[in-house]
Motif scaffolding. Structure first.
Motif, PDB file in Angstrom:
ATOM      1  N   ALA A 288       0.744  -1.043   0.089  1.00  0.00           N
ATOM      2  CA  ALA A 288      -0.097  -0.009   0.019  1.00  0.00           C
ATOM      3  C   ALA A 288       0.858   1.157   0.014  1.00  0.00           C
ATOM      4  N   GLY A 289       2.166   1.087   0.031  1.00  0.00           N
ATOM      5  CA  GLY A 289       2.852   2.494  -0.151  1.00  0.00           C
ATOM      6  C   GLY A 289       3.867   2.445   1.142  1.00  0.00           C
ATOM      7  N   GLY A 290       4.944   3.093   0.799  1.00  0.00           N
ATOM      8  CA  GLY A 290       6.115   3.107   2.099  1.00  0.00           C
ATOM      9  C   GLY A 290       7.017   2.117   1.902  1.00  0.00           C
ATOM     10  N   PRO A 291       8.009   2.108   2.848  1.00  0.00           N
ATOM     11  CA  PRO A 291       9.053   0.980   2.765  1.00  0.00           C
ATOM     12  C   PRO A 291       8.482  -0.207   3.245  1.00  0.00           C
ATOM     13  N   ALA A 292       8.578  -1.217   2.961  1.00  0.00           N
ATOM     14  CA  ALA A 292       8.269  -2.540   3.491  1.00  0.00           C
ATOM     15  C   ALA A 292       9.521  -2.986   4.764  1.00  0.00           C
ATOM     16  N   PRO A 293       8.983  -3.533   5.619  1.00  0.00           N
ATOM     17  CA  PRO A 293       9.770  -4.111   6.806  1.00  0.00           C
ATOM     18  C   PRO A 293      10.477  -5.229   6.118  1.00  0.00           C
ATOM     19  N   ALA A 294      11.870  -5.067   5.981  1.00  0.00           N
ATOM     20  CA  ALA A 294      12.830  -6.104   5.644  1.00  0.00           C
ATOM     21  C   ALA A 294      13.480  -6.850   7.023  1.00  0.00           C
ATOM     22  N   PRO A 295      13.884  -8.006   6.559  1.00  0.00           N
ATOM     23  CA  PRO A 295      14.549  -8.883   7.684  1.00  0.00           C
ATOM     24  C   PRO A 295      15.980  -8.286   7.808  1.00  0.00           C
ATOM     25  N   ALA A 365      12.936  -2.231   9.507  1.00  0.00           N
ATOM     26  CA  ALA A 365      13.261  -3.620   9.343  1.00  0.00           C
ATOM     27  C   ALA A 365      12.784  -4.234  10.613  1.00  0.00           C
ATOM     28  N   LYS A 366      12.710  -5.643  10.474  1.00  0.00           N
ATOM     29  CA  LYS A 366      12.181  -6.404  11.534  1.00  0.00           C
ATOM     30  C   LYS A 366      13.445  -7.675  11.831  1.00  0.00           C
ATOM     31  N   GLY A 367      13.395  -8.172  12.981  1.00  0.00           N
ATOM     32  CA  GLY A 367      14.100  -9.336  13.328  1.00  0.00           C
ATOM     33  C   GLY A 367      13.382 -10.647  12.922  1.00  0.00           C
ATOM     34  N   ARG A 368      14.091 -11.459  12.388  1.00  0.00           N
ATOM     35  CA  ARG A 368      13.321 -12.586  11.996  1.00  0.00           C
ATOM     36  C   ARG A 368      12.854 -13.411  13.193  1.00  0.00           C
ATOM     37  N   THR A 369      13.488 -13.427  14.210  1.00  0.00           N
ATOM     38  CA  THR A 369      12.947 -14.274  15.412  1.00  0.00           C
ATOM     39  C   THR A 369      12.187 -13.106  16.517  1.00  0.00           C
ATOM     40  N   GLY A 370      11.836 -11.847  15.884  1.00  0.00           N
ATOM     41  CA  GLY A 370      11.024 -11.195  16.863  1.00  0.00           C
ATOM     42  C   GLY A 370       9.617 -11.466  17.002  1.00  0.00           C
ATOM     43  N   ASP A 371       8.808 -10.877  17.527  1.00  0.00           N
ATOM     44  CA  ASP A 371       7.408 -11.029  17.844  1.00  0.00           C
ATOM     45  C   ASP A 371       7.400 -12.276  18.734  1.00  0.00           C
TER      46      ASP A 371
END
Length: 412
Positions: A288-295, A365-371
């Motif tokens: 939908a726009g803006g930067p996507a969270p990348a790992p 960005a996001k950590g892969r093991t986050g959440d």
């Protein structure tokens, strides 16, 4: 955590490490932490020799803390195995630097101290990067830096197609750009969709950028992300070679000059300067726009559990020195990382304007093991890359592939 429960957890996790080590379970005498003034540091940078700036920094921090530092560099897989075995045997290094997804494995095994235990100050660290080192509300280390993904583009190809990269802000505008490029006889985009963690790593920005979550692999958002990729192959926007491409081979395709875009990481910056054409970078767009969270990739500096808790205070001094603002700037420049501290990120972007896009990408960005996924992530990732392979090869529709992935991830 100490005691019987910790030893049992370490023993269970170390079984895998023992198998991988194939008879190399016993540490050599040089691997043992010294009882006197020497403090042992293990890191995943075997490329740095004893006369490198990295080792000089370690020695400098040791001198500042009043101790001698003994450093050993291992490749990433070997380091993980050795760290688990050392924790089981009670002879862990004083400071351990490991790839961020490994933190959850070591934390679950009870091999690492928390920042509550060791008094490391992580208040200045970016929360999204710190998340990769957290489990059940506890933080197990300090990020030393991060790399991530963005879109490299060939300026000549886009100019000839009449595409302004600044106008690519969502999936629709990216698809439009790909169509214009191909109308001019050039190729669209290349990436890595190989059936390994590399494939999942490259798919995650599109997956997360759709609004999908790793706890629900078969959501409508997830299906839309995989449909985007399968449509690219069907429409000729991306080559069939992506199914087996690693990040290295997809870069080689981009380097031919035939492609408009390549999804790749900060580690290609040095190679980008050697391309035979002008290039630029933009953030991977969200649906939908803006930067996507990348790992995020990159390492954490941690303090393993020790028999002698009196060593923690000096270990804390060493880690604090390694992750101070000035030292982070030097280290992350050497490693082609973006710093985990906003003030240092600004200094990086000011010194090298080409890093501005990467700073923005790391901030999203996001950590892969986050959440709080922790050690569940490898199982989820395997199910995800299996689904990507099935859909891109035409074996299943995106919906069918992801439904199977959700079932596999839930049942493992």
């Amino acid at each position: 955590m100490t005691g019987l429960s910790r030893r049992r957890r370490l023993a269970a996790v170390a079984v895998l490490a023992l198998a991988a080590a194939a008879g190399g379970a016993c540490s050599s005498s040089s691997d043992q932490p010294a009882d006197g003034g020497a403090y042992l540091v293990w890191d995943p940078y075997p490329q740095f020799a004893d006369d490198s700036e990295w080792v000089a920094l370690l020695k400098k921090c040791g001198t500042s803390a009043g101790v001698t530092v003994k450093r050993t560099g291992y490749d990433t897989t070997d380091l993980t195995n050795k760290a688990l075995l050392a924790a089981q045997q009670g002879n862990s290094p004083d400071v351990l630097i490991v790839d961020n997804p490994v933190i959850s494995t070591l934390a679950e095994a009870g091999a690492l101290t928390t920042t509550d235990d060791n008094k490391l100050d992580v208040s200045a660290m970016a929360a999204n990067l710190l998340g990769a080192g957290q489990r059940d509300g506890k933080t197990y280390g300090v990020p030393i830096g991060a790399n991530t993904l963005a879109l490299y583009y060939n300026k000549d190809v886009l100019t000839a197609a009449g595409v302004d990269p600044a106008g690519i802000r969502d999936w629709a505008s990216l698809n439009s750009a790909l169509g214009k490029v191909e109308a001019k006889g050039k190729k669209g985009i290349t990436f890595s969709a190989i059936g390994t963690e590399e494939g999942s790593f490259q798919f995650l920005p599109w997956f997360w950028g759709s609004g999908a979550q790793l706890t629900s692999l078969d959501s409508p958002q997830a299906v839309s992300a995989l449909t985007l990729w399968t449509d690219w192959l069907k429409q000729g926007h991306a080559p069939n070679s992506v199914i087996n491409n690693t990040q290295t081979t997809s870069w080689q395709e981009f380097a031919t000059g035939d492609y408009a875009f390549a999804e790749n990481g900060t580690w290609q910056l040095a190679n980008a300067e050697k391309l035979g054409f002008p290039y630029g970078t933009i953030a991977i767009p969200a649906s939908a726009g803006g930067p996507a969270p990348a790992p995020t990739g990159g390492e954490f500096v941690s303090i393993p559990v020790q028999r002698s808790t009196g060593r923690y205070a000096t270990s804390q001094k060493l880690v604090t020195c390694l992750t101070s603002a000035d030292n982070l700037l030097a280290t992350d420049t050497t490693l082609s990382y973006v710093a985990p501290v906003a003030a240092v990120q600004e200094r990086q972007a000011s010194t090298d304007p080409k890093l501005k896009v990467w700073v923005e990408a790391v901030r999203a960005a996001k950590g892969r093991t986050g959440d709080n996924l922790g050690t569940k992530y490898p199982k989820i990732s395997e199910a995800l890359w299996t689904a990507v392979q099935a859909a891109l090869s035409g074996g299943k529709s995106p919906g069918e592939a992801l439904a199977a992935a959700q079932a596999a991830a839930t049942n493992k």
